[in-house]
Design a protein around this motif. Structure first.
Motif, PDB file in Angstrom:
ATOM      1  N   GLU A 160       5.361   5.539   7.011  1.00 14.89           N
ATOM      2  CA  GLU A 160       6.826   5.433   7.093  1.00 14.89           C
ATOM      3  C   GLU A 160       7.300   5.528   8.550  1.00 14.89           C
ATOM      4  OE1 GLU A 160       8.391   7.079   2.809  1.00 14.89           O
ATOM      5  OE2 GLU A 160       8.016   8.561   4.393  1.00 14.89           O
ATOM      6  N   THR A 161       6.641   6.300   9.362  1.00 15.35           N
ATOM      7  CA  THR A 161       7.060   6.432  10.758  1.00 15.35           C
ATOM      8  C   THR A 161       6.550   5.300  11.635  1.00 15.35           C
ATOM      9  OG1 THR A 161       5.181   7.886  11.273  1.00 15.35           O
ATOM     10  CG2 THR A 161       7.252   8.952  10.685  1.00 15.35           C
ATOM     11  N   GLY A 189       0.826  -1.209   0.000  1.00 18.60           N
ATOM     12  CA  GLY A 189       0.000   0.000   0.000  1.00 18.60           C
ATOM     13  C   GLY A 189       0.855   1.251   0.000  1.00 18.60           C
ATOM     14  N   LEU A 190       1.890   1.257   0.841  1.00 18.95           N
ATOM     15  CA  LEU A 190       2.815   2.392   0.904  1.00 18.95           C
ATOM     16  C   LEU A 190       3.528   2.587  -0.425  1.00 18.95           C
ATOM     17  CD1 LEU A 190       4.401   4.598   2.400  1.00 18.95           C
ATOM     18  CD2 LEU A 190       5.909   2.785   3.271  1.00 18.95           C
ATOM     19  N   GLN A 191       4.025   1.502  -0.998  1.00 22.91           N
ATOM     20  CA  GLN A 191       4.715   1.583  -2.286  1.00 22.91           C
ATOM     21  C   GLN A 191       3.798   2.149  -3.374  1.00 22.91           C
ATOM     22  OE1 GLN A 191       6.323  -2.185  -3.597  1.00 22.91           O
ATOM     23  NE2 GLN A 191       7.102  -1.338  -5.503  1.00 22.91           N
ATOM     24  N   SER A 238      -1.238  15.603  -3.552  1.00 18.54           N
ATOM     25  CA  SER A 238      -2.252  15.401  -2.524  1.00 18.54           C
ATOM     26  C   SER A 238      -1.602  15.488  -1.150  1.00 18.54           C
ATOM     27  CB  SER A 238      -2.922  14.038  -2.696  1.00 18.54           C
ATOM     28  OG  SER A 238      -3.703  13.734  -1.562  1.00 18.54           O
ATOM     29  N   LEU A 239      -2.009  16.468  -0.374  1.00 21.34           N
ATOM     30  CA  LEU A 239      -1.503  16.613   0.985  1.00 21.34           C
ATOM     31  C   LEU A 239      -1.968  15.442   1.848  1.00 21.34           C
ATOM     32  CD1 LEU A 239       0.106  18.398   2.890  1.00 21.34           C
ATOM     33  CD2 LEU A 239      -1.980  19.661   3.383  1.00 21.34           C
ATOM     34  N   GLN A 240      -3.201  15.013   1.654  1.00 18.65           N
ATOM     35  CA  GLN A 240      -3.742  13.874   2.399  1.00 18.65           C
ATOM     36  C   GLN A 240      -2.911  12.619   2.125  1.00 18.65           C
ATOM     37  OE1 GLN A 240      -7.581  12.429   1.052  1.00 18.65           O
ATOM     38  NE2 GLN A 240      -8.144  11.834   3.139  1.00 18.65           N
ATOM     39  N   ARG A 241      -2.581  12.392   0.862  1.00 21.31           N
ATOM     40  CA  ARG A 241      -1.779  11.229   0.485  1.00 21.31           C
ATOM     41  C   ARG A 241      -0.388  11.328   1.106  1.00 21.31           C
ATOM     42  NH1 ARG A 241      -0.950  11.964  -4.956  1.00 21.31           N
ATOM     43  NH2 ARG A 241      -3.168  11.587  -5.306  1.00 21.31           N
ATOM     44  N   GLU A 242       0.183  12.516   1.039  1.00 15.91           N
ATOM     45  CA  GLU A 242       1.512  12.729   1.612  1.00 15.91           C
ATOM     46  C   GLU A 242       1.511  12.457   3.116  1.00 15.91           C
ATOM     47  OE1 GLU A 242       5.492  13.358   1.459  1.00 15.91           O
ATOM     48  OE2 GLU A 242       4.190  13.436  -0.288  1.00 15.91           O
ATOM     49  N   TYR A 243       0.466  12.873   3.797  1.00 20.96           N
ATOM     50  CA  TYR A 243       0.351  12.656   5.230  1.00 20.96           C
ATOM     51  C   TYR A 243       0.258  11.166   5.555  1.00 20.96           C
ATOM     52  CZ  TYR A 243      -1.227  13.097  10.038  1.00 20.96           C
ATOM     53  OH  TYR A 243      -1.336  12.992  11.402  1.00 20.96           O
TER      54      TYR A 243
END
Length: 130
Positions: free
Chosen positions: A127-128, A101-103, A116-121
């Motif tokens: 990742e964290t 999903g992350l990839q 997309s800010l939502q996607r980036e968040y």
């Protein structure tokens, strides 16, 4: 044009629902999920459960010539993340779904014409929380 706009709005609505559920660690009501799962199946062209056995390359290749390629891949990625959240007894599958999903979200963020800010968040959160 109207059909494509409607499709994109539906994809965005489903993605927002899943993002909110993941970020807030809350369950989506079964009735609500059943409705969105049916829409997801119509949009993706297969049941979301098939994502359990799909590779990221297979998924990307499936929509290679589709005009809504990145939207559909993002929807599939968010469904993978939702499925991963629901899995409790299979750590390997849960981990693979999160990684895939992350990839896919990173792929969409890179390839999509709209940031997309939502996607980036969501990417940063995943990742964290590895």
């Amino acid at each position: 044009m109207i059909k494509q706009d409607y499709l994109i709005r539906m994809i965005q609505e489903i993605i927002s629902l899943i993002v909110n559920a993941i970020l807030n660690k809350k369950k989506i009501r079964q009735k609500e999920w059943t409705e969105y799962d049916g829409l997801t199946q119509q949009i993706l062209g297969f049941p979301a459960k098939e994502l359990l056995n799909m590779s990221t390359q297979e998924l990307i290749g499936r929509y290679d010539k589709d005009s809504d390629k990145t939207s559909k891949i993002e929807l599939a990625a968010m469904n993978m993340l939702k499925l991963a959240e629901d899995i409790e007894d299979n750590i390997l599958l849960k981990s693979r779904l999160r990684q895939d999903g992350l990839q896919l979200l990173k792929y969409v963020q890179k390839e999509d014409g709209a940031y997309s800010l939502q996607r980036e968040y969501v990417i940063k959160l995943l990742e964290t929380n590895k």
